[in-house]
Every structure is written in structure tokens, then in C-alpha cells.
Write an enzyme that holds these catalytic residues in place. Structure first.
Site, PDB file in Angstrom:
ATOM      1  NE  ARG A 185      -6.894  -0.385   5.647  1.00  8.14           N
ATOM      2  CZ  ARG A 185      -6.721  -1.646   6.059  1.00  8.14           C
ATOM      3  NH1 ARG A 185      -6.323  -1.869   7.305  1.00  8.14           N
ATOM      4  NH2 ARG A 185      -6.938  -2.659   5.249  1.00  8.14           N
ATOM      5  NE  ARG A 237      -3.466  -2.250   2.734  1.00 11.86           N
ATOM      6  CZ  ARG A 237      -3.692  -2.949   3.858  1.00 11.86           C
ATOM      7  NH1 ARG A 237      -3.135  -2.588   5.005  1.00 11.86           N
ATOM      8  NH2 ARG A 237      -4.478  -3.995   3.836  1.00 11.86           N
ATOM      9  NE  ARG A 258      -8.036  -6.794   2.482  1.00 13.04           N
ATOM     10  CZ  ARG A 258      -6.838  -6.827   3.063  1.00 13.04           C
ATOM     11  NH1 ARG A 258      -6.709  -6.505   4.333  1.00 13.04           N
ATOM     12  NH2 ARG A 258      -5.755  -7.157   2.386  1.00 13.04           N
TER      13      ARG A 258
HETATM   14  P1  ADP Z   1      -6.002  -3.548  10.769  1.00 13.70           P
HETATM   15  O1  ADP Z   1      -4.508  -3.396  10.941  1.00 13.70           O
HETATM   16  O2  ADP Z   1      -6.619  -4.369  11.827  1.00 13.70           O
HETATM   17  O3  ADP Z   1      -6.372  -3.988   9.396  1.00 13.70           O
HETATM   18  P2  ADP Z   1      -5.988  -0.626  10.885  1.00 13.70           P
HETATM   19  O4  ADP Z   1      -5.115  -0.391  12.066  1.00 13.70           O
HETATM   20  O5  ADP Z   1      -5.400  -0.391   9.541  1.00 13.70           O
HETATM   21  O6  ADP Z   1      -6.649  -2.098  10.936  1.00 13.70           O
HETATM   22  O7  ADP Z   1      -7.307   0.247  11.087  1.00 13.70           O
HETATM   23  C1  ADP Z   1      -8.279   0.348  10.055  1.00 13.70           C
HETATM   24  C2  ADP Z   1      -8.713   1.802   9.913  1.00 13.70           C
HETATM   25  O8  ADP Z   1      -9.496   2.161  11.047  1.00 13.70           O
HETATM   26  C3  ADP Z   1      -7.548   2.769   9.840  1.00 13.70           C
HETATM   27  O9  ADP Z   1      -7.840   3.764   8.892  1.00 13.70           O
HETATM   28  C4  ADP Z   1      -7.473   3.357  11.252  1.00 13.70           C
HETATM   29  O10 ADP Z   1      -6.980   4.663  11.248  1.00 13.70           O
HETATM   30  C5  ADP Z   1      -8.919   3.288  11.708  1.00 13.70           C
HETATM   31  N1  ADP Z   1      -9.100   3.057  13.159  1.00 13.70           N
HETATM   32  C6  ADP Z   1      -8.414   2.209  13.948  1.00 13.70           C
HETATM   33  N2  ADP Z   1      -8.886   2.231  15.204  1.00 13.70           N
HETATM   34  C7  ADP Z   1      -9.910   3.101  15.211  1.00 13.70           C
HETATM   35  C8  ADP Z   1     -10.812   3.571  16.225  1.00 13.70           C
HETATM   36  N3  ADP Z   1     -10.773   3.116  17.494  1.00 13.70           N
HETATM   37  N4  ADP Z   1     -11.738   4.470  15.869  1.00 13.70           N
HETATM   38  C9  ADP Z   1     -11.818   4.928  14.598  1.00 13.70           C
HETATM   39  N5  ADP Z   1     -11.006   4.544  13.596  1.00 13.70           N
HETATM   40  C10 ADP Z   1     -10.055   3.649  13.899  1.00 13.70           C
HETATM   41  P1  5GP Z   2      -3.295  -6.848   5.376  1.00 14.47           P
HETATM   42  O1  5GP Z   2      -3.336  -7.204   3.925  1.00 14.47           O
HETATM   43  O2  5GP Z   2      -4.465  -5.990   5.788  1.00 14.47           O
HETATM   44  O3  5GP Z   2      -1.966  -6.277   5.810  1.00 14.47           O
HETATM   45  O4  5GP Z   2      -3.454  -8.208   6.209  1.00 14.47           O
HETATM   46  C1  5GP Z   2      -4.521  -9.057   5.950  1.00 14.47           C
HETATM   47  C2  5GP Z   2      -4.603 -10.108   7.036  1.00 14.47           C
HETATM   48  O5  5GP Z   2      -3.453 -10.939   6.983  1.00 14.47           O
HETATM   49  C3  5GP Z   2      -4.655  -9.543   8.450  1.00 14.47           C
HETATM   50  O6  5GP Z   2      -5.669 -10.241   9.159  1.00 14.47           O
HETATM   51  C4  5GP Z   2      -3.304  -9.868   9.028  1.00 14.47           C
HETATM   52  O7  5GP Z   2      -3.355 -10.101  10.420  1.00 14.47           O
HETATM   53  C5  5GP Z   2      -2.986 -11.155   8.292  1.00 14.47           C
HETATM   54  N1  5GP Z   2      -1.555 -11.464   8.266  1.00 14.47           N
HETATM   55  C6  5GP Z   2      -0.514 -10.634   8.131  1.00 14.47           C
HETATM   56  N2  5GP Z   2       0.646 -11.305   8.184  1.00 14.47           N
HETATM   57  C7  5GP Z   2       0.319 -12.604   8.380  1.00 14.47           C
HETATM   58  C8  5GP Z   2       1.085 -13.802   8.553  1.00 14.47           C
HETATM   59  O8  5GP Z   2       2.310 -13.818   8.553  1.00 14.47           O
HETATM   60  N3  5GP Z   2       0.390 -14.960   8.730  1.00 14.47           N
HETATM   61  C9  5GP Z   2      -0.968 -14.996   8.745  1.00 14.47           C
HETATM   62  N4  5GP Z   2      -1.536 -16.170   8.949  1.00 14.47           N
HETATM   63  N5  5GP Z   2      -1.707 -13.900   8.600  1.00 14.47           N
HETATM   64  C10 5GP Z   2      -1.083 -12.716   8.412  1.00 14.47           C
END
Ligand code: ADP
Ligand code: 5GP
Length: 220
Positions: A159, A66, A170
Site C-alpha cells: 500500500r 495520505r 500497525r
Molecule cells: P484497511 O482499510 O483495513 O487498512 P485497505 O482497504 O487499505 O485496508 O487494504 C490494504 C491494502 O490491501 C490495499 O492496498 C488494498 O488494495 C489491498 N487489499 C485489500 N483487500 C485485498 C485482497 N482481498 N487481496 C489483495 N489485496 C487486497
Molecule cells: P488508518 O490510519 O489506517 O486510516 O486507521 C487506523 C485504524 O484506526 C484503523 O483500525 C481504523 O479502523 C481505526 N479508526 C479509524 N477511525 C476511527 C475512529 O473514529 N475510532 C476508532 N476507535 N478507531 C478508528
């Protein structure tokens, strides 16, 4: 040697049945939960506030980076062929297919953090959680969950990292994740990430003992 994991319509996973050689050191931490629940946001805060205490296990993935993501820091971005070759060579603790891409934790990723005597944090999906449970890693398992699917969808849309197709994948995976997460004993703690500061406090509280231990070990 590989053992088949469970499978459903969004994902299939495998894990090595060999025992992962665990180094001495602090207990690792697994953060799991639906995509968009806030794992990376919480993790970034933790790694910033406790720079020397926690180290991130850099996973491999076949998905495209990203904007802003750095190869070798956020993920090792690889092709399917490269990843499969390393998996076949026995270099992964666990790996899974998520939303059309491969993800996995290499032995090297965890060992690199443990070699620094840091608490190793893994951000992995629920298939990864189930597979890590078959190893000797013995982490603290935490699930970060959204207040509702509707809020999750809004966060994923805001996001702006997903196409409509990957967003829908997702969300489907999120529903499965939230259902499977109800299994008693699967997680040591479930954090509902409604208010970010509250969620972060809960995360820090459960990790306090390990943080203290690691800080103490630095002094001696
Ligand atoms: P994940 O890593 O679990 O995929 P992210 O940390 O990327 O999720 O969070 C997804 C989106 O939600 C991001 O844009 C983040 O800034 C936002 N976000 C995370 N926690 C909160 C919250 N408590 N309230 C509002 N927005 C949030
Ligand atoms: P993202 O593409 O949003 O970074 O991740 C997608 C999902 O893959 C998330 O649920 C994240 O926790 C999971 N993920 C990231 N790295 C790993 C890994 O090494 N192993 C597994 N099993 N899941 C992962």
C-alpha cells in the site's frame, strides 16, 4: 464524565459514559479489524454500489492525510489540541489512541448520516468496538481479517502508506487485534478477506436485510 478503557502497550482508550442520543433509523454497521485487512477497500465498494443506502461516519484523526485522502470525506484531519478540545466538550461517542495518533467518532458524524436515513458505517479499531458496546448505538459488528499476518504485512507494504516504524506499530496492533477478536460474541461476523469478491459477497449478505429495509422505507 469519562470512563477509563482497557489499555495495552500500543493503545489506550476512553469512552463517554453518557448515553448517546440515538436517532430512529436503520441499524448502523461497524467494520473493524487490523489495519491493512481491507476495510476501506470493502467499504468503498459498498458505498459505490449502494450510494444512497449507506453513509460513512467520518472520523476525526490527528494522523497526516495520505495522498488522495480528502479532509471531511475520508477523515476530519485535526491537531491533537483541536481534537482534545472537542473531546472535553463531550462531542465524541468514542475515541482511541492508535499507532501514535488519536482517532474518534463524533456524535455529529453519526447524526449526519442518520439524518439522511442512511445506514451509518463506522470504520473503527477494536478499542472503538469495545467502547461503542457501552453506548446505545446497537450496530452490527463485523471484523475484517487478513488470511495471515504475513499477507497483512505484504498488503501494508504494497500500500506504500507507512514508514517502517508505523508499519511495525500497525503489525503489533494487528496481533493484539486478532487475539482480542477471538472473544466470543464480540463480533456478529468475522470475514476473512482472502479473495476480495468473496469477502464482499459475505459482507453484502449479512447486510442484505438492513439494505432491503432501508430500500423499502424509501418507497413508503
Ligand atoms: P484497511 O482499510 O483495513 O487498512 P485497505 O482497504 O487499505 O485496508 O487494504 C490494504 C491494502 O490491501 C490495499 O492496498 C488494498 O488494495 C489491498 N487489499 C485489500 N483487500 C485485498 C485482497 N482481498 N487481496 C489483495 N489485496 C487486497
Ligand atoms: P488508518 O490510519 O489506517 O486510516 O486507521 C487506523 C485504524 O484506526 C484503523 O483500525 C481504523 O479502523 C481505526 N479508526 C479509524 N477511525 C476511527 C475512529 O473514529 N475510532 C476508532 N476507535 N478507531 C478508528
Amino acid at each position: 464524565m469519562w470512563a477509563s478503557g482497557w489499555q495495552n502497550h500500543t493503545c489506550v482508550s476512553f469512552t463517554s459514559v453518557e448515553v448517546f442520543p440515538v436517532m430512529q433509523g436503520p441499524r448502523p454497521v461497524v467494520l473493524s479489524g487490523p489495519s491493512g485487512a481491507g476495510k476501506s477497500t470493502l467499504l468503498k465498494k459498498l458505498l459505490k454500489d449502494y450510494e444512497n443506502i449507506f453513509g460513512f461516519s467520518v472520523s476525526h484523526t490527528t494522523r497526516q492525510p495520505r495522498p488522495g485522502e480528502v479532509n471531511g470525506k475520508d477523515y476530519h484531519f485535526v491537531t491533537r489540541e483541536e481534537m482534545q478540545k472537542e473531546i472535553d466538550a463531550g462531542e465524541f461517542i468514542e475515541h482511541a489512541e492508535f499507532s501514535g495518533n488519536m482517532y474518534g467518532t463524533s456524535k455529529g458524524a453519526v447524526q449526519a448520516v442518520q439524518a439522511q436515513n442512511q445506514i451509518c458505517v463506522l470504520d473503527i479499531d477494536i478499542q472503538g468496538v469495545k467502547n461503542i458496546k457501552k453506548t446505545e448505538l446497537n450496530p452490527i459488528y463485523i471484523s475484517v481479517q487478513p488470511p495471515s499476518i504475513e499477507i497483512l504485512e505484504k498488503r501494508l507494504r504494497d500500500r506504500k502508506t507507512e514508514t517502517e516504524e508505523s508499519l511495525q506499530k500497525r503489525l503489533t496492533a494487528a496481533r493484539v487485534d486478532l487475539e482480542l477478536s477471538k472473544e466470543p460474541g464480540l463480533f456478529d461476523l468475522v470475514i476473512i478477506n482472502d479473495d476480495l469478491e468473496k469477502a464482499y459477497s459475505e459482507l453484502k449478505e449479512v447486510l442484505l436485510e438492513e439494505i432491503k429495509k432501508t430500500e423499502e422505507s424509501r418507497k413508503s
